[in-house]
Write an enzyme that holds these catalytic residues in place. Structure first.
Site, PDB file in Angstrom:
ATOM      1  N   LYS A  62       0.854  -1.195   0.000  1.00 22.61           N
ATOM      2  CA  LYS A  62       0.000   0.000   0.000  1.00 22.61           C
ATOM      3  C   LYS A  62       0.885   1.238   0.000  1.00 22.61           C
ATOM      4  O   LYS A  62       1.805   1.349   0.799  1.00 22.61           O
ATOM      5  CB  LYS A  62      -0.878  -0.001   1.263  1.00 22.61           C
ATOM      6  CG  LYS A  62      -1.805  -1.198   1.366  1.00 22.61           C
ATOM      7  CD  LYS A  62      -2.479  -1.289   2.726  1.00 22.61           C
ATOM      8  CE  LYS A  62      -1.518  -1.630   3.833  1.00 22.61           C
ATOM      9  NZ  LYS A  62      -2.179  -1.926   5.122  1.00 22.61           N
ATOM     10  N   THR A  99      -6.975   9.639   8.467  1.00 27.67           N
ATOM     11  CA  THR A  99      -6.722   8.353   7.793  1.00 27.67           C
ATOM     12  C   THR A  99      -6.566   7.199   8.790  1.00 27.67           C
ATOM     13  O   THR A  99      -6.022   6.154   8.452  1.00 27.67           O
ATOM     14  CB  THR A  99      -5.434   8.441   6.946  1.00 27.67           C
ATOM     15  OG1 THR A  99      -4.358   8.836   7.810  1.00 27.67           O
ATOM     16  CG2 THR A  99      -5.562   9.437   5.808  1.00 27.67           C
ATOM     17  N   GLY A 156      -7.153   4.017  10.388  1.00 29.50           N
ATOM     18  CA  GLY A 156      -7.906   2.810  10.045  1.00 29.50           C
ATOM     19  C   GLY A 156      -8.028   2.531   8.552  1.00 29.50           C
ATOM     20  O   GLY A 156      -8.768   1.631   8.152  1.00 29.50           O
ATOM     21  N   THR A 157      -7.282   3.249   7.716  1.00 24.00           N
ATOM     22  CA  THR A 157      -7.365   2.982   6.265  1.00 24.00           C
ATOM     23  C   THR A 157      -6.910   1.558   5.936  1.00 24.00           C
ATOM     24  O   THR A 157      -7.522   0.873   5.118  1.00 24.00           O
ATOM     25  CB  THR A 157      -6.506   3.980   5.441  1.00 24.00           C
ATOM     26  OG1 THR A 157      -5.208   4.043   6.019  1.00 24.00           O
ATOM     27  CG2 THR A 157      -7.123   5.353   5.390  1.00 24.00           C
ATOM     28  N   GLY A 158      -5.814   1.122   6.579  1.00 24.46           N
ATOM     29  CA  GLY A 158      -5.271  -0.209   6.294  1.00 24.46           C
ATOM     30  C   GLY A 158      -6.236  -1.313   6.715  1.00 24.46           C
ATOM     31  O   GLY A 158      -6.451  -2.289   5.975  1.00 24.46           O
ATOM     32  N   CYS A 159      -6.823  -1.147   7.905  1.00 25.87           N
ATOM     33  CA  CYS A 159      -7.778  -2.153   8.412  1.00 25.87           C
ATOM     34  C   CYS A 159      -8.980  -2.222   7.476  1.00 25.87           C
ATOM     35  O   CYS A 159      -9.465  -3.307   7.118  1.00 25.87           O
ATOM     36  CB  CYS A 159      -8.267  -1.769   9.814  1.00 25.87           C
ATOM     37  SG  CYS A 159      -6.938  -1.555  11.000  1.00 25.87           S
TER      38      CYS A 159
HETATM   39  N1  LIG Z   1      -4.981  10.414   1.438  1.00 25.75           N
HETATM   40  C1  LIG Z   1      -5.318   9.287   0.802  1.00 25.75           C
HETATM   41  N2  LIG Z   1      -6.111   9.349  -0.303  1.00 25.75           N
HETATM   42  C2  LIG Z   1      -6.491   8.217  -0.946  1.00 25.75           C
HETATM   43  N3  LIG Z   1      -6.111   6.979  -0.562  1.00 25.75           N
HETATM   44  C3  LIG Z   1      -5.329   6.860   0.520  1.00 25.75           C
HETATM   45  C4  LIG Z   1      -4.886   7.996   1.260  1.00 25.75           C
HETATM   46  N4  LIG Z   1      -4.094   7.549   2.299  1.00 25.75           N
HETATM   47  C5  LIG Z   1      -4.079   6.217   2.204  1.00 25.75           C
HETATM   48  N5  LIG Z   1      -4.781   5.794   1.124  1.00 25.75           N
HETATM   49  C6  LIG Z   1      -5.017   4.406   0.712  1.00 25.75           C
HETATM   50  O1  LIG Z   1      -5.458   3.732   1.886  1.00 25.75           O
HETATM   51  C7  LIG Z   1      -5.054   2.372   1.870  1.00 25.75           C
HETATM   52  C8  LIG Z   1      -4.262   2.085   3.125  1.00 25.75           C
HETATM   53  O2  LIG Z   1      -2.964   2.598   2.920  1.00 25.75           O
HETATM   54  P1  LIG Z   1      -1.939   3.019   4.037  1.00 25.75           P
HETATM   55  O3  LIG Z   1      -0.621   3.030   3.371  1.00 25.75           O
HETATM   56  O4  LIG Z   1      -2.422   4.282   4.681  1.00 25.75           O
HETATM   57  O5  LIG Z   1      -2.103   1.804   5.029  1.00 25.75           O
HETATM   58  P2  LIG Z   1      -1.778   1.662   6.558  1.00 25.75           P
HETATM   59  O6  LIG Z   1      -0.616   2.495   6.919  1.00 25.75           O
HETATM   60  O7  LIG Z   1      -1.679   0.205   6.819  1.00 25.75           O
HETATM   61  O8  LIG Z   1      -3.074   2.231   7.241  1.00 25.75           O
HETATM   62  P3  LIG Z   1      -3.313   2.531   8.817  1.00 25.75           P
HETATM   63  O9  LIG Z   1      -3.328   4.036   8.860  1.00 25.75           O
HETATM   64  O10 LIG Z   1      -4.647   1.966   9.068  1.00 25.75           O
HETATM   65  O11 LIG Z   1      -2.222   1.898   9.603  1.00 25.75           O
HETATM   66  C9  LIG Z   1      -4.252   2.221   0.570  1.00 25.75           C
HETATM   67  O12 LIG Z   1      -5.114   1.739  -0.444  1.00 25.75           O
HETATM   68  C10 LIG Z   1      -3.792   3.634   0.265  1.00 25.75           C
HETATM   69  O13 LIG Z   1      -3.490   3.825  -1.101  1.00 25.75           O
HETATM   70  C1  LIG Z   2      -6.264  -2.393  17.055  1.00 22.00           C
HETATM   71  C2  LIG Z   2      -5.540  -1.729  15.933  1.00 22.00           C
HETATM   72  N1  LIG Z   2      -5.254  -2.441  14.836  1.00 22.00           N
HETATM   73  C3  LIG Z   2      -4.614  -1.856  13.801  1.00 22.00           C
HETATM   74  C4  LIG Z   2      -4.227  -0.537  13.878  1.00 22.00           C
HETATM   75  C5  LIG Z   2      -3.479   0.079  12.696  1.00 22.00           C
HETATM   76  O1  LIG Z   2      -3.943   1.270  12.302  1.00 22.00           O
HETATM   77  C6  LIG Z   2      -4.553   0.183  15.057  1.00 22.00           C
HETATM   78  N2  LIG Z   2      -4.233   1.489  15.216  1.00 22.00           N
HETATM   79  N3  LIG Z   2      -5.198  -0.443  16.055  1.00 22.00           N
END
Ligand SMILES: Nc1ncnc2c1ncn2[C@@H]1O[C@H](COP(=O)(O)OP(=O)(O)OP(=O)(O)O)[C@@H](O)[C@H]1O
Ligand SMILES: Cc1ncc(CO)c(N)n1
Length: 264
Positions: free
Chosen positions: A173, A204, A206-209
């Site tokens: 990602k 942002t 929780g985007t990854g979850c």
């Molecule tokens: N500002 C943004 N606009 C559009 N898409 C985004 C943006 N930020 C993140 N994404 C998308 O969100 C998804 C998660 O990406 P990211 O790299 O933020 O994951 P992460 O770090 O695991 O997330 P988390 O913040 O939950 O730990 C990917 O599909 C990424 O391209």
């Molecule tokens: C419980 C939990 N899982 C995943 C993430 C990653 O964003 C978080 N902040 N908290």
């Protein structure tokens, strides 16, 4: 009705972890089940406490689920320590779990460690073999590949390196790189780019979850990997675009944005 299980940590503030997953699965009109691996005390500004579930109790929750309502897909998020990882891997094997998406959560958006250092090896050697897809973000892909990633060509090199030792798809990602939000799938020697405009939204959390559970929903509904990722990206982009602004830090996404429209 399709059934999706999330195995992850609880985020009491509702933005990430189990809560983000259940909201995502419900918005996809699927039945959500959860195995909680850890309780976190966190909010939009940071993670203030972590209480891991006893590994035997993680196993007991998995037994209750797989002997009764068998999931069509499984998403795995925060798994904390190697004893928890071991029991999850054992149960997934025992019950022959299908469509497993592993989000190798290591560090929260706010910078806190969510996976103990020794558990990283266990994650790779025990959970990745059970996965159809793993979804590292840039810092996680750097740890897994041992490479620095600062652009799209480095993403490609890292994906190839990670995929070399794994059977599963690797989705790196690109949310943490500047510019557009470009994710890369490397699967059976083929590459697929998913490029979307970066939404100007600092919220942002929780985007990854959200992305990984939306992918699990796609797989549960019978879509292939590439299509599941495409529709998960659309769902995520919509939830970001909705522009919810809660809390004092990096706030959560809006999972209600598609409740009245035809959101698959
Ligand atoms: N500002 C943004 N606009 C559009 N898409 C985004 C943006 N930020 C993140 N994404 C998308 O969100 C998804 C998660 O990406 P990211 O790299 O933020 O994951 P992460 O770090 O695991 O997330 P988390 O913040 O939950 O730990 C990917 O599909 C990424 O391209
Ligand atoms: C419980 C939990 N899982 C995943 C993430 C990653 O964003 C978080 N902040 N908290």
């Amino acid at each position: 009705m399709k059934k999706v299980l999330t195995i992850a940590g609880s985020d009491c503030s509702g933005g990430a972890g189990i809560q983000a997953d259940i909201k995502t699965i419900t918005a996809h009109k699927m039945y959500a089940m959860s195995v909680i691996t850890s309780l976190t005390a966190q909010n939009t500004t940071g993670v203030y406490g972590i209480a891991d579930t006893a590994p035997e109790f993680v196993g007991q929750q998995l037994d209750c689920i797989f002997t009764d309502i068998v999931p069509d897909a499984v998403k795995i998020g925060m798994v904390s320590n190697s004893a928890i990882i071991r029991v999850i891997a054992e149960k997934l094997r025992q019950y022959d779990a299908k469509n497993v998406v592993v989000d190798p959560v290591m560090i929260s958006t706010s910078g806190s460690r969510l996976l103990s250092e020794d558990a990283c090896d266990a994650l790779v050697s025990q959970l990745f073999p059970a996965a159809s897809l793993i979804t590292p973000n840039i810092p996680e892909a750097e740890v897994l590949s041992g490479l620095d990633i600062s652009d799209k060509s480095a993403m490609l090199q890292a994906a190839e390196k990670i995929a070399f030792s794994q059977q599963c798809g690797v989705l790196i990602k690109g949310g943490h790189l500047p510019g557009d939000a470009c994710d890369l799938l490397f699967y059976h020697g083929e590459t697929f780019w998913y490029d979307t405009d970066r939404i100007t939204n600092p919220n942002t959390h929780g985007t990854g979850c959200t992305l990984s559970s939306a992918i699990a929903c796609g797989l549960a509904s019978g879509k292939d990997l590439a299509d599941s990722i495409r529709s998960a990206k659309e769902y995520l982009t919509g939830a970001l675009k909705a522009g919810l602004d809660l809390g004092k830090g990096s706030g959560p996404l809006d999972h209600t944005y598609c409740l009245s429209s035809a959101c698959e």
